[in-house]
Design a protein around this motif. Structure first.
Motif, PDB file in Angstrom:
ATOM      1  N   ARG A  78       0.836  -1.213   0.000  1.00 39.43           N
ATOM      2  CA  ARG A  78       0.000   0.000   0.000  1.00 39.43           C
ATOM      3  C   ARG A  78       0.868   1.258   0.000  1.00 39.43           C
ATOM      4  NH1 ARG A  78      -3.924   0.627   5.001  1.00 39.43           N
ATOM      5  NH2 ARG A  78      -1.887   0.880   5.973  1.00 39.43           N
ATOM      6  N   LEU A  79       1.982   1.210   0.729  1.00 36.49           N
ATOM      7  CA  LEU A  79       2.877   2.355   0.768  1.00 36.49           C
ATOM      8  C   LEU A  79       3.496   2.608  -0.605  1.00 36.49           C
ATOM      9  CD1 LEU A  79       4.295   4.534   2.386  1.00 36.49           C
ATOM     10  CD2 LEU A  79       6.061   2.867   2.994  1.00 36.49           C
ATOM     11  N   LYS A  80       3.910   1.501  -1.296  1.00 37.30           N
ATOM     12  CA  LYS A  80       4.447   1.673  -2.645  1.00 37.30           C
ATOM     13  C   LYS A  80       3.418   2.293  -3.577  1.00 37.30           C
ATOM     14  CE  LYS A  80       7.836  -2.098  -2.550  1.00 37.30           C
ATOM     15  NZ  LYS A  80       8.205  -3.416  -3.138  1.00 37.30           N
ATOM     16  N   LYS A  81       2.157   1.809  -3.442  1.00 38.18           N
ATOM     17  CA  LYS A  81       1.096   2.361  -4.296  1.00 38.18           C
ATOM     18  C   LYS A  81       0.879   3.836  -4.021  1.00 38.18           C
ATOM     19  CE  LYS A  81      -3.669   1.485  -5.706  1.00 38.18           C
ATOM     20  NZ  LYS A  81      -4.871   0.639  -5.483  1.00 38.18           N
ATOM     21  N   GLU A  82       0.873   4.176  -2.730  1.00 32.71           N
ATOM     22  CA  GLU A  82       0.699   5.580  -2.363  1.00 32.71           C
ATOM     23  C   GLU A  82       1.869   6.428  -2.852  1.00 32.71           C
ATOM     24  OE1 GLU A  82       0.161   5.633   1.804  1.00 32.71           O
ATOM     25  OE2 GLU A  82      -1.919   4.899   1.745  1.00 32.71           O
ATOM     26  N   LEU A  83       3.082   5.907  -2.710  1.00 37.92           N
ATOM     27  CA  LEU A  83       4.251   6.650  -3.175  1.00 37.92           C
ATOM     28  C   LEU A  83       4.238   6.830  -4.689  1.00 37.92           C
ATOM     29  CD1 LEU A  83       7.071   5.091  -0.942  1.00 37.92           C
ATOM     30  CD2 LEU A  83       6.040   7.354  -0.741  1.00 37.92           C
ATOM     31  N   ALA A  84       3.830   5.764  -5.423  1.00 39.05           N
ATOM     32  CA  ALA A  84       3.755   5.882  -6.880  1.00 39.05           C
ATOM     33  C   ALA A  84       2.693   6.914  -7.281  1.00 39.05           C
ATOM     34  CB  ALA A  84       3.427   4.524  -7.491  1.00 39.05           C
ATOM     35  N   HIS A  85       1.553   6.876  -6.565  1.00 38.66           N
ATOM     36  CA  HIS A  85       0.499   7.857  -6.857  1.00 38.66           C
ATOM     37  C   HIS A  85       0.970   9.276  -6.537  1.00 38.66           C
ATOM     38  CE1 HIS A  85      -3.534   9.360  -7.461  1.00 38.66           C
ATOM     39  NE2 HIS A  85      -3.515   9.923  -6.261  1.00 38.66           N
ATOM     40  N   SER A  86       1.664   9.415  -5.417  1.00 37.49           N
ATOM     41  CA  SER A  86       2.185  10.737  -5.044  1.00 37.49           C
ATOM     42  C   SER A  86       3.211  11.225  -6.057  1.00 37.49           C
ATOM     43  CB  SER A  86       2.809  10.681  -3.645  1.00 37.49           C
ATOM     44  OG  SER A  86       1.834  10.322  -2.684  1.00 37.49           O
ATOM     45  N   ALA A  87       4.067  10.298  -6.521  1.00 37.87           N
ATOM     46  CA  ALA A  87       5.065  10.689  -7.522  1.00 37.87           C
ATOM     47  C   ALA A  87       4.397  11.119  -8.824  1.00 37.87           C
ATOM     48  CB  ALA A  87       6.020   9.527  -7.774  1.00 37.87           C
ATOM     49  N   ALA A  88       3.342  10.367  -9.214  1.00 38.77           N
ATOM     50  CA  ALA A  88       2.622  10.751 -10.440  1.00 38.77           C
ATOM     51  C   ALA A  88       1.960  12.111 -10.271  1.00 38.77           C
ATOM     52  CB  ALA A  88       1.578   9.684 -10.774  1.00 38.77           C
ATOM     53  N   GLU A  89       1.337  12.312  -9.118  1.00 38.42           N
ATOM     54  CA  GLU A  89       0.710  13.615  -8.866  1.00 38.42           C
ATOM     55  C   GLU A  89       1.748  14.736  -8.850  1.00 38.42           C
ATOM     56  OE1 GLU A  89      -1.513  13.456  -5.306  1.00 38.42           O
ATOM     57  OE2 GLU A  89      -3.271  12.517  -6.239  1.00 38.42           O
ATOM     58  N   ALA A  90       2.911  14.451  -8.227  1.00 41.07           N
ATOM     59  CA  ALA A  90       3.964  15.467  -8.187  1.00 41.07           C
ATOM     60  C   ALA A  90       4.455  15.787  -9.593  1.00 41.07           C
ATOM     61  CB  ALA A  90       5.128  14.983  -7.316  1.00 41.07           C
ATOM     62  N   GLN A  91       4.590  14.743 -10.442  1.00 40.58           N
ATOM     63  CA  GLN A  91       5.028  14.977 -11.816  1.00 40.58           C
ATOM     64  C   GLN A  91       3.989  15.785 -12.586  1.00 40.58           C
ATOM     65  OE1 GLN A  91       5.981  11.401 -13.873  1.00 40.58           O
ATOM     66  NE2 GLN A  91       6.761  12.442 -15.698  1.00 40.58           N
ATOM     67  N   LEU A  92       2.701  15.422 -12.380  1.00 41.73           N
ATOM     68  CA  LEU A  92       1.635  16.196 -13.028  1.00 41.73           C
ATOM     69  C   LEU A  92       1.623  17.635 -12.535  1.00 41.73           C
ATOM     70  CD1 LEU A  92      -1.301  13.608 -13.060  1.00 41.73           C
ATOM     71  CD2 LEU A  92       0.066  14.388 -14.999  1.00 41.73           C
ATOM     72  N   ASN A  93       1.817  17.795 -11.227  1.00 36.71           N
ATOM     73  CA  ASN A  93       1.836  19.150 -10.676  1.00 36.71           C
ATOM     74  C   ASN A  93       2.992  19.965 -11.233  1.00 36.71           C
ATOM     75  OD1 ASN A  93      -0.437  18.707  -9.118  1.00 36.71           O
ATOM     76  ND2 ASN A  93       0.739  17.994  -7.331  1.00 36.71           N
ATOM     77  N   ARG A  94       4.176  19.283 -11.371  1.00 33.61           N
ATOM     78  CA  ARG A  94       5.308  19.992 -11.954  1.00 33.61           C
ATOM     79  C   ARG A  94       5.036  20.367 -13.405  1.00 33.61           C
ATOM     80  NH1 ARG A  94       8.260  16.131  -8.951  1.00 33.61           N
ATOM     81  NH2 ARG A  94       8.473  14.817 -10.826  1.00 33.61           N
ATOM     82  N   ALA A  95       4.409  19.413 -14.142  1.00 33.62           N
ATOM     83  CA  ALA A  95       4.072  19.719 -15.533  1.00 33.62           C
ATOM     84  C   ALA A  95       3.056  20.864 -15.610  1.00 33.62           C
ATOM     85  CB  ALA A  95       3.521  18.474 -16.225  1.00 33.62           C
ATOM     86  N   ASP A  96       2.039  20.785 -14.716  1.00 38.00           N
ATOM     87  CA  ASP A  96       1.050  21.873 -14.689  1.00 38.00           C
ATOM     88  C   ASP A  96       1.693  23.188 -14.307  1.00 38.00           C
ATOM     89  OD1 ASP A  96      -0.873  20.069 -15.406  1.00 38.00           O
ATOM     90  OD2 ASP A  96      -1.616  19.741 -13.360  1.00 38.00           O
ATOM     91  N   SER A  97       2.631  23.122 -13.358  1.00 41.17           N
ATOM     92  CA  SER A  97       3.309  24.352 -12.945  1.00 41.17           C
ATOM     93  C   SER A  97       4.121  24.943 -14.085  1.00 41.17           C
ATOM     94  CB  SER A  97       4.216  24.062 -11.742  1.00 41.17           C
ATOM     95  OG  SER A  97       3.453  23.611 -10.641  1.00 41.17           O
ATOM     96  N   ARG A  98       4.823  24.064 -14.832  1.00 39.27           N
ATOM     97  CA  ARG A  98       5.584  24.562 -15.979  1.00 39.27           C
ATOM     98  C   ARG A  98       4.661  25.155 -17.033  1.00 39.27           C
ATOM     99  NH1 ARG A  98       8.618  19.768 -15.098  1.00 39.27           N
ATOM    100  NH2 ARG A  98       7.395  18.699 -16.712  1.00 39.27           N
ATOM    101  N   GLU A  99       3.558  24.443 -17.310  1.00 37.76           N
ATOM    102  CA  GLU A  99       2.608  24.971 -18.294  1.00 37.76           C
ATOM    103  C   GLU A  99       2.013  26.289 -17.819  1.00 37.76           C
ATOM    104  OE1 GLU A  99      -0.297  22.015 -18.999  1.00 37.76           O
ATOM    105  OE2 GLU A  99       1.065  20.634 -20.051  1.00 37.76           O
ATOM    106  N   LEU A 100       1.691  26.348 -16.509  1.00 37.43           N
ATOM    107  CA  LEU A 100       1.150  27.585 -15.966  1.00 37.43           C
ATOM    108  C   LEU A 100       2.168  28.719 -16.040  1.00 37.43           C
ATOM    109  CD1 LEU A 100      -1.181  29.038 -14.562  1.00 37.43           C
ATOM    110  CD2 LEU A 100      -0.258  28.234 -12.367  1.00 37.43           C
ATOM    111  N   ALA A 101       3.425  28.398 -15.708  1.00 39.07           N
ATOM    112  CA  ALA A 101       4.464  29.426 -15.782  1.00 39.07           C
ATOM    113  C   ALA A 101       4.671  29.879 -17.220  1.00 39.07           C
ATOM    114  CB  ALA A 101       5.775  28.887 -15.200  1.00 39.07           C
TER     115      ALA A 101
END
Length: 334
Positions: A78-101
């Motif tokens: 469950r921790l691996k799944k949560e970490l993978a989901h968090s990493a995906a969200e962080a990557q999406l957030n970084r992509a969104d942040s770059r697009e927003l910037a």
């Protein structure tokens, strides 16, 4: 000298295999000190008749250990799944942040470009309006000029320069309106120049008549004493009398010519002024439309309906005033 003091062995419960065994341990003591006995309770011995595999305690321990392993494995998964989901969200957030910037930077560049264009338009429109007013003012003074000092082409150079800049930065609709205004204003200047040719010719005739009058008047004043003296010396001499009358008649004809030409010039000036006023009123609608577009491009708040209403009223009142003026001029002719 230290010595050991034995203690009695506590009794055990007979017939009970699981009974607790108590033992006394001899503690070394020094001389003069009472011996101390420490009781130690020992675990019951394993029953000799029960196999280890059938011992419930062993099974409970094994099951507990297996449960712990399963819990750890599930928690890790469950921790691996949560970490993978968090990493995906962080990557999406970084992509969104770059697009927003990137979008913010692009918007900032677009706004800066828009501000530069608006500022350039404001400067060009203001200059073009000033040059237009100068050109119209120049047209209204042409009837008071002569052919030598009426630089019609040069008077439009400032307006042409301002409209050329507008064509580089204005919207296409505004550019087309500016071109139409430039064309109509140029035609108006050319027509005005053609109408003023007879007027300038009359002004030339007037200048010649005035110069001739000054010359003959000076000659008359200069020779008048001589003529008078000659007639006094020889009253019968007709030559002096005829010469004096000739000069006086020339002066009279020149005065009449000057008065007639002056009246014609004034009449031609009135005709030109009235015609020019009508033509400028005809340009009013085009100028009003162009003004509205220029204000909108410069970001100036404009109530289009209210402005158009005011422009129509201005044209109507100007046309009515012009008609009354024409009627008054015609009445003076009669």
């Amino acid at each position: 000298m230290d010595k050991l003091t034995p203690s009695a062995t506590p009794p055990t419960t007979a017939g009970n295999a699981n009974a607790v065994t108590a033992a006394a341990v001899a503690v070394p003591i020094k001389a003069g000190i009472e011996p101390t006995t420490i009781a130690i309770t020992l675990a019951p011995p394993q029953s000799a008749g029960v196999p280890m595999i059938e011992n419930p305690t062993i099974w409970v321990s094994v099951l507990t250990f297996v449960g712990v392993l399963i819990s750890i494995w599930y928690a890790g998964k469950r921790l691996k799944k949560e970490l993978a989901h968090s990493a995906a969200e962080a990557q999406l957030n970084r992509a969104d942040s770059r697009e927003l910037a990137d979008a913010e930077r692009e918007n900032a560049r677009a706004e800066a470009h828009k501000d530069r264009i608006t500022s350039a338009r404001r400067t060009a429109y203001t200059e073009a309006n000033d040059e237009l007013q100068k050109s119209i003012g120049f047209l209204s003074t042409l009837q008071n000029k002569t052919a030598s000092d009426s630089d019609i082409g040069g008077s439009l150079s400032g307006f042409y320069s301002a409209t050329a800049r507008i064509e580089l930065i204005a919207e296409m609709g505004t550019v087309l309106l500016v071109k139409e205004l430039t064309r109509k204003l140029t035609v108006l200047f050319m027509d005005s120049a053609a109408e003023l040719v007879p007027l300038y010719a009359k002004k030339s005739d007037l200048l010649l008549a005035q110069e001739r009058y000054k010359l003959i008047d000076a000659q008359h004043k200069e020779l008048s004493p001589i003529y008078q003296a000659g007639m006094m010396l020889n009253p019968q001499q007709q030559h002096f009398r005829d010469e004096k009358e000739r000069l006086e008649n020339d002066l009279q004809r020149l005065r009449e010519t000057i008065e007639s030409v002056t009246a014609q010039i004034e009449e031609m000036k009135k005709t030109y002024a009235l015609g020019l006023a009508g033509k400028l009123i005809g340009l009013h609608d085009l100028i009003s439309t162009l003004t509205i577009r220029a204000r909108q491009e410069m970001g100036v708040e404009t109530d289009v309906e209210q402005y158009e209403t005011a422009a129509r009223l201005s044209v109507q009142e100007s046309s009515g005033a012009l008609a009354r003026l024409v009627s008054a001029v015609e009445a003076t002719k009669r």
